[in-house]
Design a protein around this motif. Sequence first.
Motif, PDB file in Angstrom:
ATOM      1  N   ALA A 213      14.782  -6.072   3.877  1.00 47.24           N
ATOM      2  CA  ALA A 213      15.014  -4.659   3.585  1.00 47.24           C
ATOM      3  C   ALA A 213      14.547  -4.268   2.190  1.00 47.24           C
ATOM      4  O   ALA A 213      14.679  -5.035   1.234  1.00 47.24           O
ATOM      5  CB  ALA A 213      16.493  -4.319   3.741  1.00 47.24           C
ATOM      6  N   GLU A 214      13.966  -3.070   2.115  1.00 50.01           N
ATOM      7  CA  GLU A 214      13.642  -2.496   0.807  1.00 50.01           C
ATOM      8  C   GLU A 214      14.901  -1.944   0.151  1.00 50.01           C
ATOM      9  O   GLU A 214      15.042  -1.971  -1.066  1.00 50.01           O
ATOM     10  CB  GLU A 214      12.622  -1.363   0.961  1.00 50.01           C
ATOM     11  CG  GLU A 214      11.218  -1.828   1.265  1.00 50.01           C
ATOM     12  CD  GLU A 214      10.226  -0.685   1.179  1.00 50.01           C
ATOM     13  OE1 GLU A 214      10.660   0.467   0.929  1.00 50.01           O
ATOM     14  OE2 GLU A 214       9.020  -0.929   1.353  1.00 50.01           O
ATOM     15  N   ASP A 215      15.793  -1.438   0.978  1.00 52.31           N
ATOM     16  CA  ASP A 215      17.027  -0.861   0.453  1.00 52.31           C
ATOM     17  C   ASP A 215      18.109  -0.982   1.510  1.00 52.31           C
ATOM     18  O   ASP A 215      17.852  -0.786   2.700  1.00 52.31           O
ATOM     19  CB  ASP A 215      16.815   0.608   0.079  1.00 52.31           C
ATOM     20  CG  ASP A 215      18.070   1.246  -0.490  1.00 52.31           C
ATOM     21  OD1 ASP A 215      18.495   0.822  -1.574  1.00 52.31           O
ATOM     22  OD2 ASP A 215      18.635   2.147   0.155  1.00 52.31           O
ATOM     23  N   ALA A 216      19.313  -1.309   1.077  1.00 48.01           N
ATOM     24  CA  ALA A 216      20.457  -1.405   1.986  1.00 48.01           C
ATOM     25  C   ALA A 216      21.700  -0.924   1.245  1.00 48.01           C
ATOM     26  O   ALA A 216      22.026  -1.433   0.173  1.00 48.01           O
ATOM     27  CB  ALA A 216      20.646  -2.827   2.481  1.00 48.01           C
ATOM     28  N   GLU A 217      22.352   0.070   1.827  1.00 47.17           N
ATOM     29  CA  GLU A 217      23.538   0.652   1.184  1.00 47.17           C
ATOM     30  C   GLU A 217      24.705   0.647   2.162  1.00 47.17           C
ATOM     31  O   GLU A 217      24.586   1.146   3.294  1.00 47.17           O
ATOM     32  CB  GLU A 217      23.247   2.078   0.734  1.00 47.17           C
ATOM     33  CG  GLU A 217      24.440   2.762   0.078  1.00 47.17           C
ATOM     34  CD  GLU A 217      24.131   4.185  -0.326  1.00 47.17           C
ATOM     35  OE1 GLU A 217      25.058   4.887  -0.769  1.00 47.17           O
ATOM     36  OE2 GLU A 217      22.964   4.609  -0.182  1.00 47.17           O
ATOM     37  N   LEU A 218      25.817   0.089   1.746  1.00 41.18           N
ATOM     38  CA  LEU A 218      27.025   0.065   2.571  1.00 41.18           C
ATOM     39  C   LEU A 218      27.660   1.443   2.560  1.00 41.18           C
ATOM     40  O   LEU A 218      28.066   1.953   1.511  1.00 41.18           O
ATOM     41  CB  LEU A 218      28.010  -0.980   2.043  1.00 41.18           C
ATOM     42  CG  LEU A 218      29.322  -1.129   2.816  1.00 41.18           C
ATOM     43  CD1 LEU A 218      29.075  -1.571   4.252  1.00 41.18           C
ATOM     44  CD2 LEU A 218      30.247  -2.113   2.096  1.00 41.18           C
TER      45      LEU A 218
ATOM     46  N   LEU B 126      31.240  -2.710   9.766  1.00 38.59           N
ATOM     47  CA  LEU B 126      30.498  -2.255   8.596  1.00 38.59           C
ATOM     48  C   LEU B 126      29.366  -1.346   9.048  1.00 38.59           C
ATOM     49  O   LEU B 126      28.766  -1.559  10.102  1.00 38.59           O
ATOM     50  CB  LEU B 126      29.913  -3.449   7.832  1.00 38.59           C
ATOM     51  CG  LEU B 126      30.871  -4.613   7.544  1.00 38.59           C
ATOM     52  CD1 LEU B 126      30.098  -5.810   7.013  1.00 38.59           C
ATOM     53  CD2 LEU B 126      31.942  -4.182   6.554  1.00 38.59           C
ATOM     54  N   ARG B 127      29.090  -0.336   8.219  1.00 39.33           N
ATOM     55  CA  ARG B 127      27.969   0.552   8.521  1.00 39.33           C
ATOM     56  C   ARG B 127      27.087   0.665   7.289  1.00 39.33           C
ATOM     57  O   ARG B 127      27.554   1.049   6.219  1.00 39.33           O
ATOM     58  CB  ARG B 127      28.474   1.926   8.952  1.00 39.33           C
ATOM     59  CG  ARG B 127      27.354   2.870   9.345  1.00 39.33           C
ATOM     60  CD  ARG B 127      27.883   4.094  10.037  1.00 39.33           C
ATOM     61  NE  ARG B 127      26.808   4.987  10.423  1.00 39.33           N
ATOM     62  CZ  ARG B 127      26.965   6.096  11.130  1.00 39.33           C
ATOM     63  NH1 ARG B 127      28.166   6.432  11.545  1.00 39.33           N
ATOM     64  NH2 ARG B 127      25.940   6.866  11.425  1.00 39.33           N
ATOM     65  N   TYR B 128      25.807   0.329   7.470  1.00 35.61           N
ATOM     66  CA  TYR B 128      24.837   0.349   6.373  1.00 35.61           C
ATOM     67  C   TYR B 128      23.739   1.369   6.674  1.00 35.61           C
ATOM     68  O   TYR B 128      23.396   1.616   7.843  1.00 35.61           O
ATOM     69  CB  TYR B 128      24.166  -1.019   6.206  1.00 35.61           C
ATOM     70  CG  TYR B 128      25.053  -2.148   5.767  1.00 35.61           C
ATOM     71  CD1 TYR B 128      25.180  -2.491   4.419  1.00 35.61           C
ATOM     72  CD2 TYR B 128      25.759  -2.916   6.702  1.00 35.61           C
ATOM     73  CE1 TYR B 128      25.975  -3.555   4.014  1.00 35.61           C
ATOM     74  CE2 TYR B 128      26.561  -3.976   6.306  1.00 35.61           C
ATOM     75  CZ  TYR B 128      26.670  -4.288   4.965  1.00 35.61           C
ATOM     76  OH  TYR B 128      27.460  -5.338   4.566  1.00 35.61           O
ATOM     77  N   ASP B 129      23.172   1.930   5.608  1.00 30.38           N
ATOM     78  CA  ASP B 129      21.890   2.634   5.692  1.00 30.38           C
ATOM     79  C   ASP B 129      20.826   1.656   5.198  1.00 30.38           C
ATOM     80  O   ASP B 129      20.900   1.182   4.059  1.00 30.38           O
ATOM     81  CB  ASP B 129      21.893   3.891   4.816  1.00 30.38           C
ATOM     82  CG  ASP B 129      22.650   5.035   5.468  1.00 30.38           C
ATOM     83  OD1 ASP B 129      22.870   4.972   6.685  1.00 30.38           O
ATOM     84  OD2 ASP B 129      23.016   5.985   4.753  1.00 30.38           O
ATOM     85  N   VAL B 130      19.853   1.368   6.055  1.00 30.77           N
ATOM     86  CA  VAL B 130      18.882   0.322   5.758  1.00 30.77           C
ATOM     87  C   VAL B 130      17.461   0.874   5.889  1.00 30.77           C
ATOM     88  O   VAL B 130      17.149   1.587   6.846  1.00 30.77           O
ATOM     89  CB  VAL B 130      19.047  -0.882   6.713  1.00 30.77           C
ATOM     90  CG1 VAL B 130      18.042  -1.967   6.399  1.00 30.77           C
ATOM     91  CG2 VAL B 130      20.466  -1.438   6.631  1.00 30.77           C
ATOM     92  N   THR B 131      16.614   0.543   4.919  1.00 26.66           N
ATOM     93  CA  THR B 131      15.178   0.814   5.001  1.00 26.66           C
ATOM     94  C   THR B 131      14.458  -0.523   5.045  1.00 26.66           C
ATOM     95  O   THR B 131      14.441  -1.260   4.057  1.00 26.66           O
ATOM     96  CB  THR B 131      14.686   1.630   3.794  1.00 26.66           C
ATOM     97  OG1 THR B 131      15.431   2.848   3.706  1.00 26.66           O
ATOM     98  CG2 THR B 131      13.202   1.960   3.934  1.00 26.66           C
ATOM     99  N   LEU B 132      13.899  -0.870   6.204  1.00 23.05           N
ATOM    100  CA  LEU B 132      13.274  -2.170   6.399  1.00 23.05           C
ATOM    101  C   LEU B 132      11.879  -2.220   5.767  1.00 23.05           C
ATOM    102  O   LEU B 132      11.189  -1.200   5.681  1.00 23.05           O
ATOM    103  CB  LEU B 132      13.172  -2.492   7.890  1.00 23.05           C
ATOM    104  CG  LEU B 132      14.505  -2.618   8.652  1.00 23.05           C
ATOM    105  CD1 LEU B 132      14.232  -2.893  10.118  1.00 23.05           C
ATOM    106  CD2 LEU B 132      15.371  -3.706   8.043  1.00 23.05           C
ATOM    107  N   LYS B 133      11.466  -3.391   5.365  1.00 26.27           N
ATOM    108  CA  LYS B 133      10.129  -3.593   4.828  1.00 26.27           C
ATOM    109  C   LYS B 133       9.107  -3.522   5.956  1.00 26.27           C
ATOM    110  O   LYS B 133       9.389  -3.898   7.100  1.00 26.27           O
ATOM    111  CB  LYS B 133      10.030  -4.953   4.127  1.00 26.27           C
ATOM    112  CG  LYS B 133      10.909  -5.089   2.895  1.00 26.27           C
ATOM    113  CD  LYS B 133      10.772  -6.473   2.282  1.00 26.27           C
ATOM    114  CE  LYS B 133      11.642  -6.614   1.030  1.00 26.27           C
ATOM    115  NZ  LYS B 133      11.551  -7.972   0.438  1.00 26.27           N
ATOM    116  N   GLU B 134       7.925  -3.028   5.626  1.00 27.72           N
ATOM    117  CA  GLU B 134       6.866  -2.942   6.638  1.00 27.72           C
ATOM    118  C   GLU B 134       6.459  -4.322   7.148  1.00 27.72           C
ATOM    119  O   GLU B 134       6.076  -4.487   8.302  1.00 27.72           O
ATOM    120  CB  GLU B 134       5.643  -2.232   6.049  1.00 27.72           C
ATOM    121  CG  GLU B 134       5.821  -0.735   5.889  1.00 27.72           C
ATOM    122  CD  GLU B 134       4.543  -0.051   5.475  1.00 27.72           C
ATOM    123  OE1 GLU B 134       3.633  -0.754   4.971  1.00 27.72           O
ATOM    124  OE2 GLU B 134       4.441   1.171   5.649  1.00 27.72           O
TER     125      GLU B 134
END
Length: 235
Positions: free
Chosen positions: A176-181, A195-203
């Motif tokens: 992930a580029e970014d992961a926020e709980l 748990l619930r995260y907002d995740v931006t995965l790497k290409e």
Amino acid sequence: MLSFIDSLFTSTANSPSAVEIIVAVAVSLILNLLVAALYKNTYRGKNYSQDYVHTLVIIGTVVTIIILIVRGEGGGQIAFGMFAAFSIIRFRRNLTQARDLAFIFVSMATGLSVGALPLGRLWLAVVALCIVGIAIYAMAKGDFFAPRRVSHSLRVRVTNDINYDEVFAPIFAVFAEDAELRSVESAQAGMMTELRYDVTLKESGNVADFMEKMQVGSGNNRVLLTTMRGNELGV
């Protein structure tokens, strides 16, 4: 008879004639049908509502009627008419997209302008709506201001004995580029934690590998990854 016909066409700044009222309501209806068509053709979600589109047309046309009535009752009460018109937007509906609320204001602004302008200046309302409509259509079809990466909502269930910060941090670092709980919630009568995260995965990352690692890290419990488009509201 002649006086009656003359009264249909006689108007003042504060008292529109019967013909002016009919024309204004017809123009408002046509313009708000265009607003509804614009909404339908630029909608990008999955919860399209025909009822909501009909509501856009009704609200805009009714606002025009309210403003015309206020003008006919003495003129200098347009502000009161605007207050009354805007108060009708408090209807019971959950808006799934922020732009739904914006279209309500577009519809109401169209109705207000048509109702407040004299017959000879209704072209101003048409021009204003065309400018706004072109801008909305261009932003929607051109995908302006779209996020550079597709975001995901990640929901994971773990048993209470798992230190999820230590377990998931290395996985997020790789994939992930970014992961926020976003939230921590008790589940199954307090026996588990969701748990619930907002995740931006790497290409470069592989979603299947990411899900496999998360599954192992959670102790083979539930893992749900949902794509979140940039134009959707978080819930």
